[in-house]
Design a protein around this motif. Structure first.
Motif, PDB file in Angstrom:
ATOM      1  N   ASN A   1      30.907  81.631  78.116  1.00 13.87           N
ATOM      2  CA  ASN A   1      31.956  80.783  77.156  1.00 13.87           C
ATOM      3  C   ASN A   1      33.142  81.829  76.811  1.00 13.87           C
ATOM      4  O   ASN A   1      34.206  81.158  76.513  1.00 13.87           O
TER       5      ASN A   1
ATOM      6  N   HIS B   1      35.092  82.178  80.337  1.00 13.01           N
ATOM      7  CA  HIS B   1      35.709  80.751  80.959  1.00 13.01           C
ATOM      8  C   HIS B   1      35.147  79.705  79.910  1.00 13.01           C
ATOM      9  O   HIS B   1      34.248  78.866  80.035  1.00 13.01           O
ATOM     10  N   PRO B   2      36.100  79.626  78.979  1.00 15.05           N
ATOM     11  CA  PRO B   2      35.796  78.530  77.946  1.00 15.05           C
ATOM     12  C   PRO B   2      36.006  77.080  78.598  1.00 15.05           C
ATOM     13  O   PRO B   2      36.846  76.961  79.352  1.00 15.05           O
ATOM     14  N   GLY B   3      35.117  76.363  78.062  1.00 13.38           N
ATOM     15  CA  GLY B   3      35.062  74.912  78.655  1.00 13.38           C
ATOM     16  C   GLY B   3      34.318  74.718  79.986  1.00 13.38           C
ATOM     17  O   GLY B   3      34.316  73.542  80.766  1.00 13.38           O
ATOM     18  N   LEU B   4      33.947  75.686  80.764  1.00 14.91           N
ATOM     19  CA  LEU B   4      33.291  75.595  81.877  1.00 14.91           C
ATOM     20  C   LEU B   4      31.956  74.926  82.023  1.00 14.91           C
ATOM     21  O   LEU B   4      31.570  74.147  82.812  1.00 14.91           O
TER      22      LEU B   4
ATOM     23  N   SER C   1      29.712  72.207  80.624  1.00 15.81           N
ATOM     24  CA  SER C   1      29.855  70.767  80.166  1.00 15.81           C
ATOM     25  C   SER C   1      28.707  70.216  79.431  1.00 15.81           C
ATOM     26  O   SER C   1      28.589  69.625  78.776  1.00 15.81           O
ATOM     27  N   SER C   2      27.474  70.754  79.944  1.00 10.79           N
ATOM     28  CA  SER C   2      26.061  70.489  79.214  1.00 10.79           C
ATOM     29  C   SER C   2      25.513  71.826  78.865  1.00 10.79           C
ATOM     30  O   SER C   2      24.824  72.403  79.779  1.00 10.79           O
ATOM     31  N   ALA C   3      25.523  72.375  77.817  1.00 14.80           N
ATOM     32  CA  ALA C   3      25.095  73.567  77.370  1.00 14.80           C
ATOM     33  C   ALA C   3      23.715  73.474  77.492  1.00 14.80           C
ATOM     34  O   ALA C   3      23.032  74.692  77.669  1.00 14.80           O
TER      35      ALA C   3
END
Length: 67
Positions: free
Chosen positions: A30, A33-36, A38-40
């Motif tokens: 996070n 690469h923020p937003g990498l 999609s399903s944490a």
């Protein structure tokens, strides 16, 4: 004679270490690469299973070399 001996203390410690490693990996992803992800939730479970399995494989190899 028991065929399988399960060391519950090792399993619990390995599970906790795997959880901490999973949290660290998710945090690092996070940050770098923020937003990498999609399903944490799904990604976290996948990473946790991988880290936990790697810990068990490493321990099995270490025990085998000790014999």
């Amino acid at each position: 004679m028991k065929i399988f001996r399960i060391d519950y203390q090792f399993i619990i410690i390995s599970a906790l270490v795997s959880l901490l490693a999973t949290i660290a990996i998710i945090f690092a992803i996070n940050v770098l690469h923020p937003g990498l992800i999609s399903s944490a939730g799904g990604t976290s479970i996948f990473i946790y299973i991988g880290v936990f399995t790697a810990n068990l494989i490493a321990e099995a190899g270490r025990k085998r070399l000790r014999k």
